[in-house]
Design a protein around this motif. Structure first.
Motif, mmCIF file in Angstrom:
data_model
loop_
_atom_site.group_PDB
_atom_site.id
_atom_site.type_symbol
_atom_site.label_atom_id
_atom_site.label_comp_id
_atom_site.label_asym_id
_atom_site.label_seq_id
_atom_site.Cartn_x
_atom_site.Cartn_y
_atom_site.Cartn_z
ATOM 1 N N ARG A 76 -2.617 7.047 -16.894
ATOM 2 C CA ARG A 76 -3.507 5.894 -16.796
ATOM 3 C C ARG A 76 -3.544 5.112 -18.100
ATOM 4 O O ARG A 76 -3.572 3.884 -18.103
ATOM 5 C CB ARG A 76 -4.926 6.355 -16.447
ATOM 6 N N ARG A 77 -3.560 5.835 -19.204
ATOM 7 C CA ARG A 77 -3.685 5.173 -20.499
ATOM 8 C C ARG A 77 -2.414 4.409 -20.898
ATOM 9 O O ARG A 77 -2.488 3.346 -21.510
ATOM 10 C CB ARG A 77 -4.038 6.202 -21.586
ATOM 11 N N ASN A 78 -1.257 4.985 -20.582
ATOM 12 C CA ASN A 78 -0.002 4.306 -20.928
ATOM 13 C C ASN A 78 1.102 4.703 -19.952
ATOM 14 O O ASN A 78 1.900 5.597 -20.242
ATOM 15 C CB ASN A 78 0.416 4.637 -22.362
ATOM 16 N N PRO A 79 1.177 4.022 -18.801
ATOM 17 C CA PRO A 79 2.193 4.361 -17.795
ATOM 18 C C PRO A 79 3.615 4.086 -18.259
ATOM 19 O O PRO A 79 4.569 4.609 -17.684
ATOM 20 C CB PRO A 79 1.818 3.468 -16.611
ATOM 21 N N TYR A 80 3.764 3.291 -19.320
ATOM 22 C CA TYR A 80 5.104 2.923 -19.768
ATOM 23 C C TYR A 80 5.761 3.996 -20.628
ATOM 24 O O TYR A 80 6.905 3.852 -21.051
ATOM 25 C CB TYR A 80 5.057 1.583 -20.507
ATOM 26 N N GLU A 81 5.032 5.096 -20.887
ATOM 27 C CA GLU A 81 5.656 6.233 -21.564
ATOM 28 C C GLU A 81 6.606 6.975 -20.633
ATOM 29 O O GLU A 81 7.449 7.736 -21.071
ATOM 30 C CB GLU A 81 4.581 7.205 -22.073
ATOM 31 N N TRP A 82 6.444 6.752 -19.331
ATOM 32 C CA TRP A 82 7.275 7.409 -18.335
ATOM 33 C C TRP A 82 8.319 6.427 -17.803
ATOM 34 O O TRP A 82 7.979 5.324 -17.358
ATOM 35 C CB TRP A 82 6.425 7.924 -17.166
ATOM 36 N N ALA A 83 9.578 6.821 -17.875
ATOM 37 C CA ALA A 83 10.665 5.946 -17.405
ATOM 38 C C ALA A 83 10.803 6.072 -15.890
ATOM 39 O O ALA A 83 11.850 6.417 -15.347
ATOM 40 C CB ALA A 83 11.973 6.330 -18.094
ATOM 41 N N VAL A 84 9.685 5.809 -15.209
ATOM 42 C CA VAL A 84 9.640 5.898 -13.755
ATOM 43 C C VAL A 84 9.098 4.583 -13.225
ATOM 44 O O VAL A 84 7.943 4.226 -13.482
ATOM 45 C CB VAL A 84 8.738 7.074 -13.295
ATOM 46 N N ASP A 85 9.921 3.853 -12.495
ATOM 47 C CA ASP A 85 9.574 2.501 -12.069
ATOM 48 C C ASP A 85 8.273 2.454 -11.276
ATOM 49 O O ASP A 85 7.407 1.613 -11.547
ATOM 50 C CB ASP A 85 10.717 1.919 -11.224
ATOM 51 N N ILE A 86 8.096 3.365 -10.306
ATOM 52 C CA ILE A 86 6.908 3.293 -9.454
ATOM 53 C C ILE A 86 5.638 3.589 -10.232
ATOM 54 O O ILE A 86 4.578 3.013 -9.963
ATOM 55 C CB ILE A 86 7.041 4.252 -8.239
ATOM 56 N N ILE A 87 5.733 4.455 -11.246
ATOM 57 C CA ILE A 87 4.581 4.726 -12.113
ATOM 58 C C ILE A 87 4.219 3.477 -12.901
ATOM 59 O O ILE A 87 3.052 3.086 -13.012
ATOM 60 C CB ILE A 87 4.886 5.901 -13.073
ATOM 61 N N GLN A 88 5.220 2.832 -13.472
ATOM 62 C CA GLN A 88 4.976 1.637 -14.271
ATOM 63 C C GLN A 88 4.408 0.503 -13.424
ATOM 64 O O GLN A 88 3.516 -0.227 -13.853
ATOM 65 C CB GLN A 88 6.280 1.196 -14.953
ATOM 66 N N THR A 127 0.831 -1.205 0.000
ATOM 67 C CA THR A 127 0.000 0.000 0.000
ATOM 68 C C THR A 127 0.865 1.255 0.000
ATOM 69 O O THR A 127 0.509 2.258 -0.612
ATOM 70 C CB THR A 127 -0.929 0.008 1.224
ATOM 71 N N ALA A 128 2.006 1.198 0.689
ATOM 72 C CA ALA A 128 2.916 2.349 0.711
ATOM 73 C C ALA A 128 3.426 2.658 -0.683
ATOM 74 O O ALA A 128 3.568 3.820 -1.071
ATOM 75 C CB ALA A 128 4.084 2.084 1.649
ATOM 76 N N GLU A 129 3.698 1.610 -1.462
ATOM 77 C CA GLU A 129 4.186 1.811 -2.831
ATOM 78 C C GLU A 129 3.095 2.396 -3.717
ATOM 79 O O GLU A 129 3.379 3.224 -4.592
ATOM 80 C CB GLU A 129 4.682 0.483 -3.404
ATOM 81 N N VAL A 130 1.866 1.976 -3.492
ATOM 82 C CA VAL A 130 0.770 2.510 -4.293
ATOM 83 C C VAL A 130 0.595 4.002 -4.008
ATOM 84 O O VAL A 130 0.438 4.808 -4.924
ATOM 85 C CB VAL A 130 -0.543 1.756 -4.002
ATOM 86 N N VAL A 131 0.646 4.389 -2.737
ATOM 87 C CA VAL A 131 0.551 5.804 -2.385
ATOM 88 C C VAL A 131 1.726 6.571 -2.977
ATOM 89 O O VAL A 131 1.567 7.696 -3.477
ATOM 90 C CB VAL A 131 0.504 5.986 -0.846
ATOM 91 N N GLN A 132 2.910 5.958 -2.959
ATOM 92 C CA GLN A 132 4.080 6.593 -3.565
ATOM 93 C C GLN A 132 3.852 6.816 -5.056
ATOM 94 O O GLN A 132 4.233 7.846 -5.614
ATOM 95 C CB GLN A 132 5.327 5.724 -3.355
ATOM 96 N N GLY A 133 3.212 5.837 -5.701
ATOM 97 C CA GLY A 133 2.916 5.972 -7.125
ATOM 98 C C GLY A 133 1.937 7.099 -7.405
ATOM 99 O O GLY A 133 2.082 7.835 -8.380
ATOM 100 N N LEU A 134 0.940 7.246 -6.535
ATOM 101 C CA LEU A 134 -0.016 8.341 -6.684
ATOM 102 C C LEU A 134 0.680 9.690 -6.552
ATOM 103 O O LEU A 134 0.425 10.615 -7.324
ATOM 104 C CB LEU A 134 -1.109 8.221 -5.619
#
Length: 285
Positions: A263-275, A36-43
């Motif tokens: 939301r549509r394509n998180p892999y456009e961002w080279a950010v691990d937590i987003i992906q 859950t901490a990682e999900v909040v970090q992603g937000l």
């Protein structure tokens, strides 16, 4: 489709609010690995990316003024007066020369938008501080798709639940912090030969002087009264609150656009937590 009763599964399900299971590609391995901490970090990271992109875009020349959706209009009082002038000059063309104020109205619009563009660049640290202060409980509310402004409304992959909730819980504080930035820009000549506050003062005086001129002349006053229309004097003295609210609304609108992209394509961002967070639930196109 698997229906493991994992808390993080349901959290992501409500967060993305996808209507049909046919649009989902669930990676259970990724879901199990996320805390859950990682999900909040992603937000928080998504909001950071959104606010950074929004401020960069809107701080460009015509970032506001050249965007039909975000362009800051006249304050309501001035817009009403402009429409009153249109109505009365259509009815009595002889008063057109007295109410020839189109340039003054447009000067106000242009200068307010220029002030907002200049102030947008200074919003970055204000937004950054607000994002850092996002609490665990606020993050979990967003995660479960709970937006105080919209409850459990589903927008699918075009959801802006994170942006909407962030706006609700931070707007007043951001407004207090941002207002001095806007006020400073409203007082500056940003290459137009006048500041926004000077343009506003000029407009107010022009409207009031036009009315004085009409009312002080027997002929024009008779035409004015016979028309059946009235034109109000502009009483509002400051643009600060109006400009601040509209500038912040524009910023949040752009942040929402960036949230949709993530939301549509998180892999456009080279950010691990987003992906990892946003990539756990994908839309098949």
């Amino acid at each position: 489709m698997k229906t493991k009763k994992l808390p993080i599964y349901y959290a992501l399900f409500f967060f993305f609010s996808v209507v049909s299971c046919d649009t989902l590609d669930i990676n259970d391995a990724n879901l199990n690995e996320l805390s859950t901490a990682e999900v909040v970090q992603g937000l928080k990271k998504a909001l950071e990316i959104g606010t950074d992109t929004a401020t960069n875009t809107l701080s460009l020349t015509n970032g506001y003024y050249g965007n039909a959706l975000l362009k800051i209009p006249l304050p309501d009082e001035a817009e009403m007066v402009r429409q009153q002038i249109v109505n009365i000059t259509n009815q009595v063309p002889a008063l057109q020369s007295v109410f020839d104020l189109d340039a003054q109205f447009e000067n106000v619009v242009l200068s307010i938008n220029r002030a907002a563009e200049e102030a947008a660049a200074e919003a970055k640290p204000i937004f950054a501080d607000a994002i850092t202060g996002l609490s665990f409980s606020q993050g979990m509310d967003i995660l479960y798709g709970i937006n105080p402004a919209d409850s459990l409304k589903s927008d699918g992959f075009d959801s802006t639940a994170a942006t909407g909730y962030f706006k609700v819980v931070t707007f007043d504080a951001l407004q207090n912090l941002y207002a001095p930035k806007i006020d400073a820009q409203l007082n500056k000549d940003l290459g137009l030969g006048f500041s926004a506050n000077q343009a506003w003062s000029t407009l107010r005086n022009a409207v009031n002087n036009s009315l004085n001129q009409i009312e002080g002349n027997i002929i024009t006053n008779a035409l004015y009264e016979k028309s059946g229309y009235t034109v109000n004097r502009i009483e509002q003295e400051s643009l600060g609150l109006f400009a601040t609210e509209r500038a912040l609304n524009g910023l949040f609108s752009k942040v929402g656009d960036e949230e949709k992209k993530i939301r549509r394509n998180p892999y456009e961002w080279a950010v691990d937590i987003i992906q990892r967070v946003f990539g756990s639930v994908m839309k098949n196109i």
